[in-house]
Design an enzyme around this catalytic site. Structure first.
Site, short mmCIF file in Angstrom:
data_model
loop_
_atom_site.label_atom_id
_atom_site.label_comp_id
_atom_site.label_asym_id
_atom_site.label_seq_id
_atom_site.Cartn_x
_atom_site.Cartn_y
_atom_site.Cartn_z
N HIS A 47 10.57 -17.76 -8.68
CA HIS A 47 10.01 -16.46 -9.08
C HIS A 47 8.65 -16.26 -8.44
O HIS A 47 7.60 -16.37 -9.07
CB HIS A 47 9.91 -16.37 -10.61
CG HIS A 47 11.24 -16.37 -11.29
ND1 HIS A 47 11.81 -17.52 -11.83
CD2 HIS A 47 12.14 -15.37 -11.51
CE1 HIS A 47 12.98 -17.21 -12.36
NE2 HIS A 47 13.21 -15.92 -12.18
N ASN A 48 8.69 -15.92 -7.15
CA ASN A 48 7.46 -15.75 -6.39
C ASN A 48 7.54 -14.45 -5.59
O ASN A 48 8.50 -13.69 -5.69
CB ASN A 48 7.25 -16.96 -5.46
CG ASN A 48 8.51 -17.27 -4.65
OD1 ASN A 48 9.19 -16.36 -4.16
ND2 ASN A 48 8.81 -18.55 -4.49
N ALA A 49 6.53 -14.19 -4.78
CA ALA A 49 6.46 -12.95 -4.00
C ALA A 49 7.59 -12.86 -2.99
O ALA A 49 8.07 -11.76 -2.68
CB ALA A 49 5.10 -12.85 -3.31
N ASP A 106 8.92 -9.42 -11.22
CA ASP A 106 8.59 -10.79 -11.64
C ASP A 106 7.11 -11.10 -11.46
O ASP A 106 6.72 -12.27 -11.39
CB ASP A 106 9.42 -11.81 -10.85
CG ASP A 106 10.83 -11.98 -11.40
OD1 ASP A 106 10.99 -11.81 -12.63
OD2 ASP A 106 11.75 -12.25 -10.62
N GLN A 142 26.50 -22.84 -10.73
CA GLN A 142 26.54 -21.69 -9.83
C GLN A 142 27.94 -21.07 -9.77
O GLN A 142 28.08 -19.85 -9.66
CB GLN A 142 26.09 -22.11 -8.44
CG GLN A 142 24.60 -22.35 -8.32
CD GLN A 142 23.80 -21.12 -8.71
OE1 GLN A 142 23.98 -20.04 -8.16
NE2 GLN A 142 22.89 -21.29 -9.66
#
Length: 703
Positions: free
Chosen positions: A423-425, A464, A628
């Site tokens: 959960h990053n840029a 986010d 998954q």
């Protein structure tokens, strides 16, 4: 409810007293196989076959008489002309009947009269008698033709007993009076006339015993129905329906009212089987269709309708309730409804080096565009990608955004992202690219407006923001301050939306400063609703709502319907948020491993705090394929299939759904070969896949 044991005498007088006060207009409809409501037909195939067969026989009668007995062309022309007039008028009524629905009773009566006169004047005997010419008799007299017409017309184009008798007797007398010129055959004509009257009387009895057709496509016109069945209180249901419909304030009340009214009509059909069976079915069908249409539009059947709550209030009271008890309007601002179609623009601005522009030009063109290619931009991912998108779709000019404000906003927004594994840029940029590709590779590209594109970009870039790398579950169970602040309700999503608007609140970052207040309210509401929709706890609710509205009951898509447009945006954002699952396997596996790293870290924190764990770290490190595979099978694939059922995009089908199935097969193969399961070492220092493109090199400051 309709009274079950109502006496005919009492109901007659009661209905007659109300009949002058209540004039209810019904719209007779039928349901087609496709589910659409269509006007009831005037005639069926059996009547048309009989009607035109009679016309053809009369025409043959004239031709035969001309060929065998006389060569007077005038007699033939008059007969053919009379019959052609009948054919043309009947075709005009049949082919254009949808335009004559209100006047069908009059038109059918006129058709019967014109056909009768046409048959009379097509009789060669009558025309010869008028010319005082003695000739051989015809094969079929006009009275015989009128008898056949009466038989085939009963219950088809004439329903009223008195009118049928009057018109039939008039036509018979007219034919008899013309035939009286032939004194040698007057007794024969009178005998045929009395036989004709007997036939008419028998037809009357048929009409009286079948006042309302139960089978077929035809119903008695409502005016006749009221006269024929005064004992049936048809108006009770409609009046009750209208009154209660106006009193319903919530969606639940309205749905209950629809169902109760439909039950009343079914009871009406059961209690009065000799009455208008078809009318009751039509009313029930129409009410259920209205109920279905209401459910399509209603997101929450327990919420109140502002317009109905305030319907009987004065203007000042309405304004008071609107201001203090209802939020701002959720309708699309008028200034945005006429927004022109978006167009892509060629980007010529400088981004520091040509390689970056070449990479960014793949946005919206290549679904498998890998954001890992721009991973080397060092905290300038948003500044480069965001500015490129704003320029590409003309949003800077459309919303009068200053480039310095846009640059500072993007830098500030990216700076709020933490250095999480998943959960990053970079993930936010990937979601934005996926959203744009889904939008511009489907039918939505012709419908989306500039405000919605701006909303989509802001939502994807900020959905986010300030993510702590923890789940809602962890924040709630660990009694985190964020959980306390947002009352355990969509904690992270509330935090993301709040962070975005905290940034926009500062003048130096406010890219929305030049839009009007109504548009600002609309954009803010949409952004908040769409960010909250990314909460996976709401996944099945949103997906189920979308499928129920637009797949199960076939809601019609209307361009200015805010519910439809919001539902689509929610699905597009959700599909983009898990978009990596529909991309090439190498990219998907990369994102899956990064997410698993984050989850394992949360699991370790839960263990250290004594929080009950969902799965142990050991299981998580070796269960990625199974996790998954289930995620794709139960979450992502159904989402994309439902989404594309509405969009019907070949590109999404070919590049996304097909790849989803391939990726699911990939994880299933991993499950069959435990030796290749992902182990803990792969999470300590994940390596790049050889098939992924290299990072874009950086050189100097990006302007």
């Amino acid at each position: 409810m309709i009274p079950r044991n109502i006496s005919c005498k009492n109901s007659r007088s009661e209905f007659s007293s109300r009949q002058s006060q209540l004039q209810i207009s019904y719209d007779i409809t039928t349901s087609s196989p496709s589910g659409k409501t269509e006007p009831a037909k005037f005639f069926n195939a059996q009547f048309l076959l009989s009607y035109y067969s009679l016309i053809v026989l009369c025409l043959c009668n004239s031709l035969t008489y001309y060929c065998y007995y006389t060569q007077r062309i005038l007699v033939l022309l008059v007969g053919i002309t009379s019959l052609i007039i009948c054919i043309l008028f009947s075709l005009a009524v049949i082919l254009r009947e949808q335009y004559f629905k209100k006047d069908k009773f009059t038109l059918c009566t006129v058709l019967y009269a014109i056909t009768g006169l046409g048959l009379i004047f097509s009789d060669p005997n009558i025309f010869n008698l008028l010319l005082s010419v003695e000739d051989e008799p015809t094969f079929a007299s006009s009275l015989q033709s009128l008898s056949v017409l009466a038989v085939i017309s009963i219950n088809k184009i004439i329903w009223n007993k008195q009118l049928f008798t009057l018109m039939s007797v008039f036509l018979g007398l007219f034919s008899l009076s013309l035939n009286c010129y032939n004194r040698d055959k007057i007794l024969q004509e009178i005998f045929q006339f009395f036989l004709y009257l007997i036939l008419i009387q028998n037809s009357q009895n048929t009409l009286a015993s079948n006042k309302v057709m139960i089978e077929g496509q035809y119903v008695i016109p409502e005016e006749e129905e009221k006269l024929s069945h005064p004992e049936v209180p048809l108006s009770d249901i409609e009046v009750n329906f209208t009154q209660k419909d106006s009193d319903a304030n919530t969606g639940l009340e309205e749905v209950v009212h629809y169902i109760k009214t439909a039950i009343e009509w079914m009871n009406y059909i059961k209690d009065y089987p000799e009455a208008s069976f078809r009318v009751g079915i039509d009313r029930t069908s129409r009410i259920l269709e209205r109920c279905l249409a209401f459910l399509r539009k209603c997101d929450n059947i327990y919420s109140t309708d502002y317009n109905k709550v305030t319907k009987h209030l004065e203007t000042e009271d309405k304004n008071y309730i609107s201001q203090y008890f209802y939020g701002a309007s959720e309708s699309i601002p008028a200034t945005e409804q006429s927004d022109k179609r978006l167009k892509e623009k060629s980007i010529t601005a400088s981004f520091g080096f040509d390689e970056t522009v070449n990479v960014l030009n793949r946005i919206c063109r290549n679904w498998n565009f890998s954001v890992f290619m721009i991973d080397g931009l060092n905290n300038e991912v948003f500044q480069v990608c965001g500015r490129y998108v704003f320029l590409k779709y003309g949003l800077i000019k459309r919303f009068k955004i200053q480039e310095t404000v846009l640059r500072d906003f993007l830098i500030e927004l990216e700076g709020k992202y933490q250095k999480n594994k998943y959960h990053n840029a970079l993930h936010a940029a990937d979601v934005m690219f996926s959203f744009l590709w889904l939008t511009f590779n489907s039918a939505w590209k012709d419908k989306i407006r500039s405000p919605e594109l701006l909303i989509g970009i802001l939502v994807t870039l900020s959905h986010d923001v300030a993510h702590p790398g923890r789940t809602n579950r962890y924040l709630i169970l660990s009694k985190d301050e964020l959980a306390t602040l947002y009352n355990d309700i969509s904690v992270l999503e509330m935090h993301h939306a709040s962070t975005l608007f905290s940034i926009l609140k500062k003048p130096k970052f406010n890219i929305l400063e030049n839009i009007d207040n109504d548009s600002w309210i609309f954009i803010r509401r949409q952004i908040i609703e769409l960010i909250l929709a990314t909460d996976m706890e709401k996944h099945f609710e949103i997906l189920g709502n979308f499928k129920a509205k637009y797949l199960s009951i076939g809601e019609k898509l209307e361009d200015n319907d805010i519910d439809y447009r919001t539902s689509f945006m929610k699905m597009a954002i959700k599909a983009a948020d898990v978009g990596h699952a529909a991309k090439e396997t190498d990219i998907h596996v990369k994102w899956s491993e990064l997410l698993m790293e984050e989850i394992i870290e949360i699991d370790r924190l839960e263990k250290s705090l004594g929080i009950k764990q969902t799965l142990s770290t050991e299981i998580l490190m070796t269960d990625l394929p199974r996790d998954q595979s289930r995620f794709l099978k139960n979450i992502v694939i159904p989402l994309y299939i439902a989404f594309n059922e509405v969009l019907k995009s070949e590109e999404i089908e070919k590049k996304c759904i097909t790849q989803l199935n391939d990726n699911e097969d990939y994880w299933k193969r991993k499950l069959r070969n435990p030796t290749v399961f992902v182990r803990a070492e792969s999470f300590k220092n994940p390596t790049r896949h050889a098939s992924l493109p290299d990072r874009v090199p950086t050189s100097g400051h990006l302007s």
